[in-house]
Design a protein around this motif. Sequence first.
Motif, mmCIF file in Angstrom:
data_model
loop_
_atom_site.group_PDB
_atom_site.id
_atom_site.type_symbol
_atom_site.label_atom_id
_atom_site.label_comp_id
_atom_site.label_asym_id
_atom_site.label_seq_id
_atom_site.Cartn_x
_atom_site.Cartn_y
_atom_site.Cartn_z
ATOM 1 N N MET A 1 74.103 33.064 6.423
ATOM 2 C CA MET A 1 75.216 33.924 5.597
ATOM 3 C C MET A 1 75.599 35.265 5.868
ATOM 4 O O MET A 1 76.661 36.657 6.192
ATOM 5 N N ILE A 2 74.317 36.248 5.397
ATOM 6 C CA ILE A 2 74.244 37.865 6.421
ATOM 7 C C ILE A 2 74.336 37.670 8.031
ATOM 8 O O ILE A 2 75.065 38.964 8.314
ATOM 9 N N PHE A 3 73.785 37.090 8.882
ATOM 10 C CA PHE A 3 74.296 37.337 9.975
ATOM 11 C C PHE A 3 74.795 36.446 11.235
ATOM 12 O O PHE A 3 75.442 37.210 11.927
ATOM 13 N N VAL A 4 75.194 35.016 10.709
ATOM 14 C CA VAL A 4 75.514 34.649 11.171
ATOM 15 C C VAL A 4 77.471 34.266 11.359
ATOM 16 O O VAL A 4 78.054 34.051 12.226
ATOM 17 N N ILE A 5 77.721 34.254 10.369
ATOM 18 C CA ILE A 5 79.009 33.868 9.719
ATOM 19 C C ILE A 5 79.898 35.319 10.060
ATOM 20 O O ILE A 5 80.804 34.954 10.123
ATOM 21 N N ALA B 1 79.382 37.675 12.475
ATOM 22 C CA ALA B 1 80.260 37.133 13.823
ATOM 23 C C ALA B 1 81.253 35.991 13.882
ATOM 24 O O ALA B 1 82.119 36.676 14.968
ATOM 25 N N PHE B 2 81.050 35.100 13.498
ATOM 26 C CA PHE B 2 81.816 34.414 13.551
ATOM 27 C C PHE B 2 83.242 35.051 13.153
ATOM 28 O O PHE B 2 85.195 34.923 12.838
ATOM 29 N N LYS B 3 83.130 35.634 11.677
ATOM 30 C CA LYS B 3 84.558 35.811 10.984
ATOM 31 C C LYS B 3 85.102 37.604 11.728
ATOM 32 O O LYS B 3 86.816 37.276 12.212
ATOM 33 N N GLU B 4 84.404 37.857 12.665
ATOM 34 C CA GLU B 4 84.791 39.115 14.016
ATOM 35 C C GLU B 4 85.984 38.181 14.967
ATOM 36 O O GLU B 4 86.997 38.219 15.389
ATOM 37 N N LEU B 5 85.254 36.856 14.956
ATOM 38 C CA LEU B 5 85.845 36.025 16.229
ATOM 39 C C LEU B 5 87.502 35.080 15.261
ATOM 40 O O LEU B 5 87.949 35.461 16.564
ATOM 41 N N PHE B 6 87.504 35.137 14.301
ATOM 42 C CA PHE B 6 88.078 34.242 14.152
ATOM 43 C C PHE B 6 89.537 35.362 13.149
ATOM 44 O O PHE B 6 90.633 34.869 13.303
ATOM 45 N N SER B 7 89.080 36.742 13.080
ATOM 46 C CA SER B 7 90.241 37.690 12.949
ATOM 47 C C SER B 7 90.878 37.934 14.356
ATOM 48 O O SER B 7 92.378 38.692 13.629
ATOM 49 N N SER B 8 90.849 37.228 14.749
ATOM 50 C CA SER B 8 92.108 37.597 16.092
ATOM 51 C C SER B 8 92.717 36.502 16.664
ATOM 52 O O SER B 8 93.705 36.195 17.385
ATOM 53 N N PHE B 9 92.544 35.321 15.751
ATOM 54 C CA PHE B 9 93.429 34.302 16.280
ATOM 55 C C PHE B 9 94.682 34.341 15.263
ATOM 56 O O PHE B 9 95.861 33.745 15.973
ATOM 57 N N PRO C 1 87.685 25.389 4.106
ATOM 58 C CA PRO C 1 85.891 25.323 3.699
ATOM 59 C C PRO C 1 85.710 27.057 3.967
ATOM 60 O O PRO C 1 85.030 27.362 3.598
ATOM 61 N N THR C 2 86.609 27.283 5.563
ATOM 62 C CA THR C 2 86.243 28.637 5.927
ATOM 63 C C THR C 2 86.419 29.524 5.575
ATOM 64 O O THR C 2 85.464 30.408 5.457
ATOM 65 N N VAL C 3 87.883 29.583 4.787
ATOM 66 C CA VAL C 3 87.545 30.807 3.875
ATOM 67 C C VAL C 3 86.458 30.445 2.645
ATOM 68 O O VAL C 3 86.006 32.211 2.280
ATOM 69 N N PHE C 4 86.102 29.763 2.371
ATOM 70 C CA PHE C 4 85.590 29.856 0.766
ATOM 71 C C PHE C 4 84.052 30.279 1.409
ATOM 72 O O PHE C 4 83.396 31.538 1.238
ATOM 73 N N VAL C 5 83.625 30.363 2.789
ATOM 74 C CA VAL C 5 82.591 30.307 3.156
ATOM 75 C C VAL C 5 82.459 31.796 3.807
ATOM 76 O O VAL C 5 81.693 32.583 3.946
ATOM 77 N N MET C 6 83.744 31.433 4.427
ATOM 78 C CA MET C 6 83.125 33.785 4.739
ATOM 79 C C MET C 6 83.701 34.772 3.399
ATOM 80 O O MET C 6 82.562 35.305 3.536
ATOM 81 N N ASN C 7 84.067 33.995 2.320
ATOM 82 C CA ASN C 7 84.302 35.114 1.126
ATOM 83 C C ASN C 7 82.738 35.205 0.349
ATOM 84 O O ASN C 7 82.052 36.207 0.273
ATOM 85 N N ILE D 1 80.256 22.583 9.577
ATOM 86 C CA ILE D 1 81.962 22.182 10.261
ATOM 87 C C ILE D 1 82.421 23.208 9.568
ATOM 88 O O ILE D 1 83.539 23.254 10.428
ATOM 89 N N ALA D 2 82.444 24.586 8.356
ATOM 90 C CA ALA D 2 83.314 25.484 8.070
ATOM 91 C C ALA D 2 83.859 26.171 8.731
ATOM 92 O O ALA D 2 84.707 26.852 9.254
ATOM 93 N N MET D 3 82.473 26.606 9.925
ATOM 94 C CA MET D 3 83.331 27.274 10.946
ATOM 95 C C MET D 3 83.530 27.176 12.138
ATOM 96 O O MET D 3 84.137 28.075 13.065
ATOM 97 N N TYR D 4 83.213 25.603 12.331
ATOM 98 C CA TYR D 4 83.709 24.955 13.659
ATOM 99 C C TYR D 4 85.052 24.503 13.149
ATOM 100 O O TYR D 4 86.233 23.977 14.128
ATOM 101 N N LEU D 5 85.431 24.346 11.940
ATOM 102 C CA LEU D 5 86.911 24.183 11.734
ATOM 103 C C LEU D 5 88.350 24.314 12.398
ATOM 104 O O LEU D 5 89.456 23.878 13.147
#
Length: 403
Positions: free
Chosen positions: A187-191, A193-201, A208-214, A390-394
Amino acid sequence: MAAKATKQIAYSWEGTDKKGRRLKGEMMANGEAYVNATLRRQGINVIKVKKQNAFKTGGKVTDKDVTLFTRQLATMMKAGVPLLQAFDIVGKGHNNPAVTKLLGDIKGDVETGSSLSQAFRKFPLHFDALFCNLVGAGEQAGILDSLLDRLATYKEKIQAIKSKIKSALFYPISILVVAFVITAVIMIFVIPAFKELFSSFGADLPAPTVFVMNLSDFFVAYWWAIFGAIGGGLWFFFYTWKRSIQMQSTMDRLLLKLPLFGDLIRKATVARFARTLSTMFAAGVPLVEALESVAGASGNRVYYDATKKIQSEISTGTSLTTAMQNSEVFPNMVLQMVAIGEESGALDSMLSKVADFYEGEVDDAVASLSSLMEPIIMVVLGVLIGGLVIAMYLPIFKMGQVV
């Protein structure tokens, strides 16, 4: 001068035996010369003797140490070794300086005229009322060696039950702690990094992804509060549990009602009750007085209160079977065995059989629980960690379908 002569200090030593193998150990002695002389008599070539620092000699006397000491003392007394000499042998042969000091203090009290039970009563942290009562009964009846042997067997069996329950509880608790730490790290270190990647989509993310990111944002912002609240809550919980009788009663009732662990705890408590009462009764301790020690040794507040109620009813003339039946916490098999024991005059033997039976039941329950917990833990970990992955890879799967 005499006081100085008897004062012992902890020394660590290193040396080699006759075959040249390097040995090391610790010894309580009056001085380095005594250490050297003792080791030479044992055929050890001394290389180095060093006085230990004062803070190293404190140590801690555990229940396991007391159990081992009781067995050693019983064995030596049965072999005809005098009591004071037995204390010397056990004390000097122990690796824990705290145990050596404790036994030295007890030996000193006995040498000045105190009975062994009186000497033990001065150290209630290590020797409870049950221990002291049995030793006192053995001294009065002249069968101290036999009573110490029975006491050692009792403590070994109780120790075995405790270790089995701890082993049954340790595995799932340790796995849950590790799972929480891994989840927190993700939650603190990995997600983030995914959030920065998804911000350019530039597209809406799956729910599920939004819930996990929040949830990750909350962890990153308030990780100190989460860990502080959990640590403080656990400290307050265990602090209150140890000091509040109401809290102990509530928690012990809840523990007995747990789906998987409740039956195990109940069987272990009944085994401890039967083993303690059998040991006390066989030693000739009056039943009402024995129940006082049994209550303290039960390890569960529900059974402590029940034993106190049984004690009160027996003191007014009620039979043990009837009093135990009125408490409504003992299985029918236990009540029937106690009734047979009372009728036949072999109550201690019947209680010992009950203890043996329930100790076997605890063994079986621990084995079954271990095999049952493994798949449950795997499912929990799979859902928790797998759900996060799964939530991060959706979003990545969604983007692949669009391409």
